[in-house]
Design an enzyme around this catalytic site. Structure first.
Site, PDB file in Angstrom:
ATOM      1  N   GLN A 107      -4.589  -1.293  10.178  1.00 25.63           N
ATOM      2  CA  GLN A 107      -4.464  -2.541   9.415  1.00 25.63           C
ATOM      3  C   GLN A 107      -4.939  -3.719  10.268  1.00 25.63           C
ATOM      4  OE1 GLN A 107      -3.411  -3.021   6.100  1.00 25.63           O
ATOM      5  NE2 GLN A 107      -4.006  -5.148   6.438  1.00 25.63           N
ATOM      6  N   ASP A 154     -10.597   3.524   4.954  1.00 27.32           N
ATOM      7  CA  ASP A 154     -10.856   2.107   4.676  1.00 27.32           C
ATOM      8  C   ASP A 154     -12.348   1.800   4.796  1.00 27.32           C
ATOM      9  OD1 ASP A 154      -9.675  -0.208   3.808  1.00 27.32           O
ATOM     10  OD2 ASP A 154      -9.314  -1.016   5.795  1.00 27.32           O
ATOM     11  N   LYS A 189       0.845  -1.203   0.000  1.00 22.58           N
ATOM     12  CA  LYS A 189       0.000   0.000   0.000  1.00 22.58           C
ATOM     13  C   LYS A 189       0.879   1.250   0.000  1.00 22.58           C
ATOM     14  CE  LYS A 189      -3.849  -2.285   2.289  1.00 22.58           C
ATOM     15  NZ  LYS A 189      -4.512  -2.644   3.530  1.00 22.58           N
TER      16      LYS A 189
END
Ligand code: NDP
Length: 282
Positions: free
Chosen positions: A94, A117, A50
């Site tokens: 994450q 996200d 990413k």
């Protein structure tokens, strides 16, 4: 038709790089900060990818590694600090965080404006109510693939197999938003094969290598495969769909790799750029 997420993702990231350059002219550098479990090799690999793609399009960012010694107080203070920092446009927690930390509480703390996200309760609530907000990156990537190939969902029967909060449930809501008639299946569903065979659009989001062979698929169906599975003795990742047997009968299908995966990261970065651009609006 192969729904090529690699090619589409690349094209979208080129467009994002142009938007980032225009933001730069106005003194704004989009920034995505990532809190990641440093002892989880898969997380570290995903985050490195990413970060690399973000850098390629001009998005900056800082990584905040956490481990077994990280206290909840430290984590929550960091989230509060990043929420308040005007130079930070997006924050990614994450998944999974180290087990001793309360991940749902951390997500709750994340400001909806920075949850690029799209997996905090606020963002998911906005999806549920149809309010504007960041949408979950993986199902958003799937929708973008459908849109890009002019695959209309209206009136179609979409069957989503998997009901996780980050994937199955939001995918079902997004298909509903596009006026599909949606069925959600899971591990307790009876006659899964029979239900899947009714699908005009089949979303496989289970995490079982090549579980869906041609016997699960109605000829002419659109098949979206979110699965990423490691199989001993095989190189690379394997999808939930048995591509070899399903591709000949599907009207459209995402490959693994090169389908949903690259779209996920691209949609995350797209949300970061949207977040940075929103600063320009009054
Ligand atoms: P979860 O383990 O959180 O959820 C799996 C879902 O599949 C559950 O709802 C479970 O049902 C259901 N399920 C499991 N076994 C069966 C079965 N035999 N029959 C029917 N349903 C079943 O996984 P995720 O949603 O996080 O991930 C799913 C897959 O997608 C994984 O391969 C993961 O690696 C991949 N993934 C890919 C991403 C990408 O960027 N492309 C991003 C995120 C995930 P129940 O609820 O009843 O337990």
């Amino acid at each position: 038709m192969i729904l090529d997420g690699k090619a589409l993702g690349r094209r979208i990231r080129e467009e994002l790089a142009d938007r980032v350059a225009r933001l730069g002219e106005r003194g704004i550098v989009p920034r995505l900060d990532v809190i990641v479990a440093a002892e989880d090799p898969s997380s570290v690999t995903y985050v490195a990818m990413k970060h690399r793609w973000a850098e390629q399009i001009g998005i900056s960012g800082k990584q905040w590694p956490i481990d077994a010694s990280t206290t909840e107080q430290w984590l929550f203070e960091r989230i509060d600090e990043l929420n308040a920092d005007p130079d930070v446009h997006g924050i990614l927690l994450q998944h999974p965080l180290p087990k001793h930390l309360d991940e749902p509480a951390a997500l709750e703390r994340l400001g909806a404006k920075k949850d690029v996200d799209g997996i905090s309760p606020q963002s998911l609530g906005r999806l549920m109510t149809g309010a504007p907000g960041f949408r979950c990156a993986t199902p958003l990537g799937m929708m973008r693939l459908l849109d890009e190939h002019n695959i209309d969902c209206e009136g179609k029967h979409a069957v989503v197999v998997g009901r996780s909060v980050i994937l199955g449930k939001p995918a079902a809501l997004m298909l509903l938003e596009r006026n599909a008639t949606v069925t959600i299946c899971h591990s307790k569903t009876q006659d899964l094969k029979g239900v899947c065979r009714q699908a005009d659009i089949l979303v496989a989001a289970v995490g079982r290598a090549e579980m869906f062979d041609e016997s699960y698929v109605k000829p002419g169906a659109v098949v979206l495969d979110a699965g990423y599975n490691k199989v001993e003795g095989r190189k690379g990742d394997v999808g939930d769909v048995d591509f070899q047997s399903v591709e000949p009968i599907a009207s459209a299908i995402t490959p693994v790799p090169g389908g949903v995966g690259p779209m996920t990261v691209t949609m995350l970065l797209s949300n970061v750029v949207d977040a940075a651009e929103s600063r320009l609006r009054p």
